[in-house]
Design an enzyme around this catalytic site. Structure first.
Site, mmCIF file in Angstrom:
data_model
loop_
_atom_site.group_PDB
_atom_site.id
_atom_site.type_symbol
_atom_site.label_atom_id
_atom_site.label_comp_id
_atom_site.label_asym_id
_atom_site.label_seq_id
_atom_site.Cartn_x
_atom_site.Cartn_y
_atom_site.Cartn_z
ATOM 1 N N ASP A 169 -108.031 37.687 43.732
ATOM 2 C CA ASP A 169 -107.996 38.309 42.408
ATOM 3 C C ASP A 169 -106.866 39.339 42.366
ATOM 4 O O ASP A 169 -106.925 40.359 43.041
ATOM 5 C CB ASP A 169 -109.342 38.999 42.122
ATOM 6 C CG ASP A 169 -109.399 39.573 40.719
ATOM 7 O OD1 ASP A 169 -109.858 38.850 39.810
ATOM 8 O OD2 ASP A 169 -108.951 40.726 40.533
ATOM 9 N N TYR A 210 -100.904 45.110 39.102
ATOM 10 C CA TYR A 210 -101.015 45.502 40.523
ATOM 11 C C TYR A 210 -99.656 45.444 41.229
ATOM 12 O O TYR A 210 -99.507 45.935 42.341
ATOM 13 C CB TYR A 210 -102.023 44.619 41.287
ATOM 14 C CG TYR A 210 -103.429 44.599 40.749
ATOM 15 C CD1 TYR A 210 -103.866 45.495 39.777
ATOM 16 C CD2 TYR A 210 -104.354 43.671 41.225
ATOM 17 C CE1 TYR A 210 -105.162 45.456 39.282
ATOM 18 C CE2 TYR A 210 -105.653 43.619 40.743
ATOM 19 C CZ TYR A 210 -106.050 44.515 39.759
ATOM 20 O OH TYR A 210 -107.336 44.460 39.278
ATOM 21 N N LYS A 219 -104.003 38.526 35.617
ATOM 22 C CA LYS A 219 -104.441 39.139 34.350
ATOM 23 C C LYS A 219 -103.261 39.593 33.508
ATOM 24 O O LYS A 219 -102.241 40.034 34.038
ATOM 25 C CB LYS A 219 -105.356 40.348 34.647
ATOM 26 C CG LYS A 219 -106.417 40.066 35.693
ATOM 27 C CD LYS A 219 -107.384 41.223 35.883
ATOM 28 C CE LYS A 219 -108.254 40.979 37.112
ATOM 29 N NZ LYS A 219 -107.716 41.523 38.360
ATOM 30 N N HIS A 234 -106.831 41.676 30.485
ATOM 31 C CA HIS A 234 -107.263 42.678 31.466
ATOM 32 C C HIS A 234 -108.156 43.773 30.850
ATOM 33 O O HIS A 234 -109.140 44.188 31.462
ATOM 34 C CB HIS A 234 -106.020 43.307 32.109
ATOM 35 C CG HIS A 234 -106.243 43.914 33.444
ATOM 36 N ND1 HIS A 234 -105.282 43.958 34.428
ATOM 37 C CD2 HIS A 234 -107.330 44.524 33.984
ATOM 38 C CE1 HIS A 234 -105.758 44.564 35.499
ATOM 39 N NE2 HIS A 234 -107.006 44.920 35.257
HETATM 40 P P1 NDP Z 1 -114.342 47.929 45.792
HETATM 41 O O1 NDP Z 1 -115.678 48.285 45.272
HETATM 42 O O2 NDP Z 1 -114.057 46.564 46.303
HETATM 43 O O3 NDP Z 1 -114.045 49.020 46.879
HETATM 44 C C1 NDP Z 1 -112.886 49.055 47.647
HETATM 45 C C2 NDP Z 1 -113.030 50.273 48.568
HETATM 46 O O4 NDP Z 1 -114.104 50.051 49.471
HETATM 47 C C3 NDP Z 1 -111.790 50.512 49.367
HETATM 48 O O5 NDP Z 1 -111.654 51.920 49.501
HETATM 49 C C4 NDP Z 1 -112.144 49.895 50.736
HETATM 50 O O6 NDP Z 1 -111.479 50.618 51.751
HETATM 51 C C5 NDP Z 1 -113.633 50.092 50.819
HETATM 52 N N1 NDP Z 1 -114.334 49.029 51.558
HETATM 53 C C6 NDP Z 1 -114.126 47.685 51.484
HETATM 54 N N2 NDP Z 1 -114.959 47.023 52.301
HETATM 55 C C7 NDP Z 1 -115.746 47.975 52.904
HETATM 56 C C8 NDP Z 1 -116.785 47.917 53.854
HETATM 57 N N3 NDP Z 1 -117.204 46.758 54.352
HETATM 58 N N4 NDP Z 1 -117.361 49.078 54.244
HETATM 59 C C9 NDP Z 1 -116.947 50.268 53.758
HETATM 60 N N5 NDP Z 1 -115.946 50.380 52.850
HETATM 61 C C10 NDP Z 1 -115.348 49.240 52.422
HETATM 62 O O7 NDP Z 1 -113.288 48.333 44.628
HETATM 63 P P2 NDP Z 1 -112.067 47.623 43.919
HETATM 64 O O8 NDP Z 1 -111.695 48.481 42.795
HETATM 65 O O9 NDP Z 1 -110.985 47.279 44.858
HETATM 66 O O10 NDP Z 1 -112.707 46.280 43.318
HETATM 67 C C11 NDP Z 1 -112.538 44.996 43.892
HETATM 68 C C12 NDP Z 1 -111.535 44.192 43.106
HETATM 69 O O11 NDP Z 1 -111.894 44.127 41.731
HETATM 70 C C13 NDP Z 1 -110.120 44.792 43.055
HETATM 71 O O12 NDP Z 1 -109.407 44.692 44.262
HETATM 72 C C14 NDP Z 1 -109.543 44.016 41.906
HETATM 73 O O13 NDP Z 1 -109.199 42.701 42.323
HETATM 74 C C15 NDP Z 1 -110.720 43.994 40.944
HETATM 75 N N6 NDP Z 1 -110.647 45.116 39.971
HETATM 76 C C16 NDP Z 1 -110.506 44.788 38.645
HETATM 77 C C17 NDP Z 1 -110.416 45.749 37.696
HETATM 78 C C18 NDP Z 1 -110.264 45.358 36.278
HETATM 79 O O14 NDP Z 1 -109.978 46.235 35.436
HETATM 80 N N7 NDP Z 1 -110.416 44.109 35.932
HETATM 81 C C19 NDP Z 1 -110.446 47.191 38.034
HETATM 82 C C20 NDP Z 1 -110.638 47.438 39.444
HETATM 83 C C21 NDP Z 1 -110.752 46.425 40.350
HETATM 84 P P3 NDP Z 1 -110.367 49.951 52.736
HETATM 85 O O15 NDP Z 1 -109.391 49.152 51.912
HETATM 86 O O16 NDP Z 1 -109.768 51.159 53.384
HETATM 87 O O17 NDP Z 1 -111.168 49.117 53.689
#
Ligand code: NDP
Length: 271
Positions: A43, A48, A73, A104
């Protein structure tokens, strides 16, 4: 991998890999790791700025195109210009079609999301996106879009995690056969979700990590998720969620955590 069938008959892997805030310079390596570890659903989004890195990782992998599911998006400043925006995304991704293309955000101050949706319908018709959907469409935006739409969105990708579950939006989407994609499935790490007793107790009971319990909760509720991580170990952890099942009581206890705890922008205030 569990597959979910969308309202247009296409299937999507229920668990994928998100690349929001993945550094463009690191994206090729990180997505290559994810593909090597078994992820097949990526995704991304034009905003991004890492579609090229995703594209390089896809090109470097030997994975057949029809085994991959790629979402990108349309950004808010392109609602009147989606036909060129998708061409630019495809060029950066090195693809001739994406599997899913999303509006988006509704971007209400511009108020052009219905026009953007009609462009996506054309993009789908021309085969540049196999499926189309929306993102951040709270209930009132869906209510405006649906009567105007020729194609019902296949998904609505919204912020959704235990403190913020958007029940009204989810219920309306489900009533129209629109699948929920939960962004920020781990709350973006912005509140101590993984330390809550409602998460830690089932983690201990099933011998899994708190993050695995939260992802499993999403999957059992039917959400499509794509947790983001830059850590290879966490990629493995987040993918390893298909060998256990939460009980109904465990699911209900996590669902009861709802408290309107949004961690990011509200679509009414975001253009
Ligand atoms: P998430 O809820 O996936 O959280 C990501 C955070 O959690 C990062 O800080 C990561 O740290 C940490 N993390 C990941 N795996 C673990 C684990 N197993 N244990 C502890 N911490 C963990 O948030 P996102 O905002 O990234 O959401 C996921 C996806 O959704 C995005 O990447 C994007 O593709 C989409 N998205 C879409 C949006 C929209 O407007 N349509 C807005 C926001 C996101 P680290 O990387 O340091 O491991």
């Amino acid at each position: 991998m569990q597959l979910v069938t969308l309202n247009d008959g296409k299937v999507i892997p229920q668990l994928g890999f998100g690349v929001f805030k993945v550094d463009p310079a690191e994206t090729e390596r990180i997505v290559s790791d994810a593909l090597e570890l078994g992820y097949r659903h990526i995704d991304t989004a034009a905003i991004y700025r890492n579609e090229e890195g995703v594209g390089r990782a896809l090109a470097a992998s030997a994975i057949p195109r029809d085994e991959l599911f790629i979402t990108t998006k349309l950004w808010n400043d392109r609602h009147g210009d989606a036909d060129r925006a998708i061409e630019e995304s495809l060029e950066k991704l090195g693809l001739d079609r994406v599997d899913l293309y999303l509006v988006h955000w509704p971007a209400p101050r511009q108020d052009r999301f219905i026009e953007a949706w009609h462009s996506l319908e054309g993009i789908r018709e021309r085969g540049l996106a196999t499926s189309i959907g929306v993102s951040n469409f709270a209930k009132h935006y869906l209510e405006r879009l649906l009567p105007e739409a020729t194609v019902t969105p296949a998904v609505n990708q919204i912020e959704l995690h235990p403190y913020y579950q958007q029940r009204e939006t989810t219920e309306l989407a489900v009533a129209h056969g629109i699948k929920i994609e939960a962004w920020g499935p781990l709350g973006q790490g912005k509140y101590p979700l993984l330390e809550l007793p409602e998460i830690m107790a089932p983690a201990a009971a099933h011998g899994k990590s708190p993050a695995q319990v939260v992802l499993r909760w999403h999957l059992q509720l039917g959400h499509i998720v794509f947790p983001k991580t830059v850590s290879r170990d966490r990629m493995v952890e987040n993918f390893d969620v298909f060998d256990f099942e939460l009980t109904d009581d465990e699911v209900a206890a996590i669902t009861a955590l709802e408290r309107g705890g949004r961690v990011s922008e509200h679509p009414d205030d975001f253009d």
